[in-house]
Design an enzyme around this catalytic site. Sequence first.
Site, PDB file in Angstrom:
ATOM      1  N   ALA A  14      28.069 -25.813 -37.231  1.00  0.00           N
ATOM      2  CA  ALA A  14      28.481 -25.698 -35.835  1.00  0.00           C
ATOM      3  C   ALA A  14      27.483 -26.467 -34.982  1.00  0.00           C
ATOM      4  O   ALA A  14      26.366 -26.750 -35.432  1.00  0.00           O
ATOM      5  CB  ALA A  14      28.498 -24.225 -35.442  1.00  0.00           C
ATOM      6  N   GLY A  65      28.858 -24.108 -40.836  1.00  0.00           N
ATOM      7  CA  GLY A  65      30.265 -24.303 -40.500  1.00  0.00           C
ATOM      8  C   GLY A  65      30.868 -25.480 -41.252  1.00  0.00           C
ATOM      9  O   GLY A  65      32.083 -25.506 -41.506  1.00  0.00           O
ATOM     10  N   GLU A  92      31.817 -24.161 -44.463  1.00  0.00           N
ATOM     11  CA  GLU A  92      32.920 -23.217 -44.231  1.00  0.00           C
ATOM     12  C   GLU A  92      34.247 -23.956 -44.024  1.00  0.00           C
ATOM     13  O   GLU A  92      35.297 -23.502 -44.466  1.00  0.00           O
ATOM     14  CB  GLU A  92      32.587 -22.319 -43.038  1.00  0.00           C
ATOM     15  CG  GLU A  92      31.426 -21.377 -43.355  1.00  0.00           C
ATOM     16  CD  GLU A  92      30.963 -20.588 -42.143  1.00  0.00           C
ATOM     17  OE1 GLU A  92      30.454 -21.218 -41.193  1.00  0.00           O
ATOM     18  OE2 GLU A  92      31.116 -19.363 -42.138  1.00  0.00           O
ATOM     19  N   GLU A 131      22.564 -20.671 -41.977  1.00  0.00           N
ATOM     20  CA  GLU A 131      22.581 -19.977 -40.682  1.00  0.00           C
ATOM     21  C   GLU A 131      21.432 -18.998 -40.530  1.00  0.00           C
ATOM     22  O   GLU A 131      20.909 -18.784 -39.437  1.00  0.00           O
ATOM     23  CB  GLU A 131      23.915 -19.244 -40.496  1.00  0.00           C
ATOM     24  CG  GLU A 131      25.097 -20.142 -40.149  1.00  0.00           C
ATOM     25  CD  GLU A 131      25.808 -20.712 -41.362  1.00  0.00           C
ATOM     26  OE1 GLU A 131      25.222 -20.689 -42.469  1.00  0.00           O
ATOM     27  OE2 GLU A 131      26.949 -21.191 -41.218  1.00  0.00           O
TER      28      GLU A 131
END
Length: 696
Positions: A66, A105, A108, A128
């Site tokens: 992210a 992310g 993911e 993370e």
Amino acid sequence: MTAINDVTDLSKDGDIAVLTLNSPPVNALSAAVRDGLAEGFRQAIADDSVKAIVLVCEGKTFIAGADISEFGKAPRGASLFDVQNAMENSPKPAIAAIHGTALGGGLEVALSCHYRVAVPSARCGLPEVNIGLLPGAGGTQRLPRIVGVEKALEMVTSGQHVPAKACLEMGLVDEIVPEGKLRDGAVAFARKVVAEKRPLKKVRDSNEKVEAARGKPEIFAKFRKDNARKFRGFLAPEYNIRCIEAAVEKPFDEGIKVERELFRELVTGNQSAAQRHVFFAERSVWKIPGIPDDTQTIPVNKVGIIGAGTMGGGIAMNFANAGIPVTIVEMQQEALDRGLSVIRKNYENTAKRGRLTMDDVEKRTGLIKGSLKLEDLADCDLTIEAVYENMDVKKDIFRKLDGIVKQGAILATNTSALNIDQIASVTKRPEAVIGLHFFSPANVMRLLEVVRADKTSNAVIATSMQIAKKIGKIAALVGVCPGFVGNRILAQRQREAQKLMFEGAMPWDIDRVLYDFGFPMGPFAMSDLAGLDIGWIKEKSHGATIRDVLCEMDRRGQKTGAGYYDYDENRNAKPSPVTEKIIKDFVTKSGVNPRQISDEEILERTIYPMINEGAKILEEGKAIRASDIDIVWINGYGWPVYRGGPMFYGDTIGLDKVLAKMKLWQAQMGDAYKPSALLERLVAEGKRFQDLKQGE
Ligand code: 3H9
């Protein structure tokens, strides 16, 4: 090729659609990237001629996660969850093509595709936790479904980047394609999937591995116990574990709900804000105003070190580890032999723990030569003086080096206390002189204070920062002042710890408060570990201080089994009635009425003056930015990373609170507590250290 938006293109290779992201520097999942993914998948799915969709990235990496800078801001663009659903529910096979790193992310998103291919140099991970978070886009629910619970626990709590080959073995990646041929390899793989009519594999539907751990809470209990020390104080590891537990105990959609809720809690909390601050601070610390990235640097191919003591030896190991030959100079053969044998022993111990091969040990020790002559440093590009702290001795060495070492070389000192301008002044090339303040043990500690003197040249500064990176350090550029940045701030804490002891707090009370705050140990435990007799001279000691009395009783710290604390045979510390009596006697003699001191007061008294001192350092221009001070304290003094460093902590609790206390103590106890003008100004303007612009 169709441009979907500024960062996304859609093209076709026969019947395979290729969606390409190009959002430097790391293809983070910004609003534009999410929009591009959403629209790109929509178009590719709608195009009847497309049989499969490959997702690939331009630049040095696949999606690295992210966009961390978006956290805490108002949401914009397509939701990541919608994008992932569109991929996972695509009626056509979706294939992620990975190079560089698929992180957070990014992984993911890849896990929402039906298949993943990677080049051999690629790595995957869910890091993370390092920014105080958990994978909040299904990672905690999908990862254990592929790699199993134990491996998933390990990955999410360590944040490790797993190499492609290991990913293949774990099933995280389905095929390795040749290096440099990712796009073609991924398209070929996609064709294979289509031709063989392989199923649309949704990770969310494979339950076998999570079911295997169902009803076995002991897996989690053991994992928590084994890692309790490592995770102490951090929220994120525990939250990550809870998510994996949810993956085991709940259906996928329920597990996702747990993940979202815990992610929300972390992302809005202080710890993650602090760790995100540190992430960016670690990157900005290298940027030096007025010294552009393309500043000409000095090639460093050979290093000379003066002094084979603990510091000199540790410093030498850093360079040998990076493959740079080192010559260490000592005055006596015996001291030189001792120094070199300590280095060898250190390497051998590392090899015994399996972290080096004996071959490496030979290679590295082979790069370190000893000498008794400063003349042997003539052809060095960088010399580092690491002898004991005595100005005359250092000046003498620099005078000699000036006459010996080739022009254009850097002459550095490892002093932690002395004025580098004065050292530079004895040479005819003060522009070549700089401080490289390593922290002990120098081969282990990550911090390097690079101390610029008045006349140090830009090339010498730029080279020092570059070489720091090369040897794996994190460097902060600071200015000359007593104690530089780290020790100058430490002096505040030490003074307060001593004063509090005279007001009625016991060493173990003070240590406990600082340990609970997150430091690895408090100042008194630290003194016991280091040895109370550092700088203590027996002949001159007449019981004038508590330290003197302890040393006179041969309570010189852990090594003698007693110091401030008593130690058992396993070096476990216990509060000492002997020390307590010594302190009480001192307090009585000084006429002070001991009082009950709360934990809150201990914390404020030890920490706020540090923040105030940091502000003075900034005000005087001795550090470039507040976040550099945070970097110094996190990497050199064990400040808990989840509190972001002293300056960030000041911002978190409110600078007005710090200022009010400094004013109160100044009125009560004098000018040692005088608030910094910068602190006063920031409070008056309602600003934080983080709001300071460069040069303000
Ligand atoms: C996440 O994914 C949450 C999700 O689970 C849930 C969502 C709902 N964002 O490190 P470098 C910048 S959390 C924004 O020097 P390298 C960095 O600041 C994220 N910016 O390069 C720097 O900027 P500048 C999980 C980012 O080659 C520049 O890129 N992912 C981000 O040494 C170059 O970075 C992570 O935690 C980001 N995500 O290393 C991975 N990443 O040039 C974090 C980098 O202005 N990233 N920047 O100073 C890394 O570990 C490394 O950057 C990486 C490259 C290994 C990728």
